[in-house]
Scaffold this motif. Structure first.
Motif, PDB file in Angstrom:
ATOM      1  N   TYR A 262       0.834  -1.207   0.000  1.00  0.00           N
ATOM      2  CA  TYR A 262       0.000   0.000   0.000  1.00  0.00           C
ATOM      3  C   TYR A 262       0.863   1.250   0.000  1.00  0.00           C
ATOM      4  O   TYR A 262       0.601   2.192  -0.730  1.00  0.00           O
ATOM      5  N   SER A 263       1.926   1.246   0.818  1.00  0.00           N
ATOM      6  CA  SER A 263       2.770   2.436   0.893  1.00  0.00           C
ATOM      7  C   SER A 263       3.534   2.662  -0.411  1.00  0.00           C
ATOM      8  O   SER A 263       3.814   3.804  -0.769  1.00  0.00           O
ATOM      9  N   CYS A 264       3.853   1.596  -1.128  1.00  0.00           N
ATOM     10  CA  CYS A 264       4.526   1.758  -2.417  1.00  0.00           C
ATOM     11  C   CYS A 264       3.563   2.282  -3.479  1.00  0.00           C
ATOM     12  O   CYS A 264       3.968   2.996  -4.383  1.00  0.00           O
ATOM     13  N   ALA A 265       2.288   1.935  -3.376  1.00  0.00           N
ATOM     14  CA  ALA A 265       1.302   2.348  -4.371  1.00  0.00           C
ATOM     15  C   ALA A 265       0.750   3.740  -4.095  1.00  0.00           C
ATOM     16  O   ALA A 265       0.164   4.359  -4.969  1.00  0.00           O
ATOM     17  N   LEU A 266       0.952   4.253  -2.892  1.00  0.00           N
ATOM     18  CA  LEU A 266       0.407   5.556  -2.518  1.00  0.00           C
ATOM     19  C   LEU A 266       1.320   6.671  -3.011  1.00  0.00           C
ATOM     20  O   LEU A 266       2.532   6.613  -2.847  1.00  0.00           O
ATOM     21  N   ASN A 267       0.720   7.673  -3.636  1.00  0.00           N
ATOM     22  CA  ASN A 267       1.479   8.807  -4.145  1.00  0.00           C
ATOM     23  C   ASN A 267       0.797  10.081  -3.657  1.00  0.00           C
ATOM     24  O   ASN A 267      -0.406  10.255  -3.852  1.00  0.00           O
ATOM     25  N   ILE A 268       1.547  10.950  -3.018  1.00  0.00           N
ATOM     26  CA  ILE A 268       1.010  12.203  -2.503  1.00  0.00           C
ATOM     27  C   ILE A 268       1.634  13.346  -3.284  1.00  0.00           C
ATOM     28  O   ILE A 268       2.850  13.479  -3.351  1.00  0.00           O
ATOM     29  N   ILE A 269       0.779  14.166  -3.889  1.00  0.00           N
ATOM     30  CA  ILE A 269       1.228  15.304  -4.689  1.00  0.00           C
ATOM     31  C   ILE A 269       0.815  16.574  -3.951  1.00  0.00           C
ATOM     32  O   ILE A 269      -0.357  16.749  -3.635  1.00  0.00           O
ATOM     33  N   LYS A 270       1.783  17.449  -3.678  1.00  0.00           N
ATOM     34  CA  LYS A 270       1.488  18.707  -3.008  1.00  0.00           C
ATOM     35  C   LYS A 270       1.528  19.841  -4.033  1.00  0.00           C
ATOM     36  O   LYS A 270       2.503  20.005  -4.747  1.00  0.00           O
ATOM     37  N   ILE A 271       0.434  20.585  -4.080  1.00  0.00           N
ATOM     38  CA  ILE A 271       0.336  21.745  -4.957  1.00  0.00           C
ATOM     39  C   ILE A 271      -0.092  22.914  -4.077  1.00  0.00           C
ATOM     40  O   ILE A 271      -1.216  22.942  -3.591  1.00  0.00           O
ATOM     41  N   GLY A 272       0.812  23.844  -3.887  1.00  0.00           N
ATOM     42  CA  GLY A 272       0.519  24.973  -3.007  1.00  0.00           C
ATOM     43  C   GLY A 272       0.343  24.488  -1.575  1.00  0.00           C
ATOM     44  O   GLY A 272       1.207  23.822  -1.025  1.00  0.00           O
ATOM     45  N   ASN A 273      -0.797  24.805  -0.985  1.00  0.00           N
ATOM     46  CA  ASN A 273      -1.049  24.344   0.379  1.00  0.00           C
ATOM     47  C   ASN A 273      -2.018  23.158   0.407  1.00  0.00           C
ATOM     48  O   ASN A 273      -2.468  22.753   1.457  1.00  0.00           O
ATOM     49  N   MET A 274      -2.306  22.561  -0.764  1.00  0.00           N
ATOM     50  CA  MET A 274      -3.186  21.397  -0.855  1.00  0.00           C
ATOM     51  C   MET A 274      -2.366  20.162  -1.188  1.00  0.00           C
ATOM     52  O   MET A 274      -1.303  20.259  -1.820  1.00  0.00           O
ATOM     53  N   SER A 275      -2.828  19.014  -0.748  1.00  0.00           N
ATOM     54  CA  SER A 275      -2.166  17.757  -1.106  1.00  0.00           C
ATOM     55  C   SER A 275      -3.201  16.784  -1.649  1.00  0.00           C
ATOM     56  O   SER A 275      -4.323  16.695  -1.150  1.00  0.00           O
ATOM     57  N   PHE A 276      -2.816  16.061  -2.692  1.00  0.00           N
ATOM     58  CA  PHE A 276      -3.679  15.091  -3.339  1.00  0.00           C
ATOM     59  C   PHE A 276      -3.052  13.714  -3.189  1.00  0.00           C
ATOM     60  O   PHE A 276      -1.873  13.529  -3.430  1.00  0.00           O
ATOM     61  N   GLU A 277      -3.873  12.747  -2.771  1.00  0.00           N
ATOM     62  CA  GLU A 277      -3.397  11.377  -2.600  1.00  0.00           C
ATOM     63  C   GLU A 277      -3.969  10.525  -3.733  1.00  0.00           C
ATOM     64  O   GLU A 277      -5.165  10.538  -3.984  1.00  0.00           O
ATOM     65  N   THR A 278      -3.101   9.790  -4.409  1.00  0.00           N
ATOM     66  CA  THR A 278      -3.547   8.873  -5.446  1.00  0.00           C
ATOM     67  C   THR A 278      -3.031   7.486  -5.108  1.00  0.00           C
ATOM     68  O   THR A 278      -1.927   7.320  -4.595  1.00  0.00           O
TER      69      THR A 278
END
Length: 47
Positions: A28-44
């Protein structure tokens, strides 16, 4: 009643996770990707 509870000792059990649990968390941790844009973060999750 206080005497009954004071005589009991709390047993310490060392709890170890199963190999399947560790494998699931690592996958799960290898498949999780967190993208930070400005002050927001998106988890895919790439599954």
């Amino acid at each position: 009643m206080a005497k009954i509870y004071s005589k009991r000792k709390l047993a310490k059990k060392t709890m170890l996770p199963k190999k399947e649990t560790i494998r699931l968390i690592l996958q799960y941790s290898c498949a999780l990707n967190i993208i930070k844009i400005g002050n927001m973060s998106f988890e895919t999750l790439a599954n």
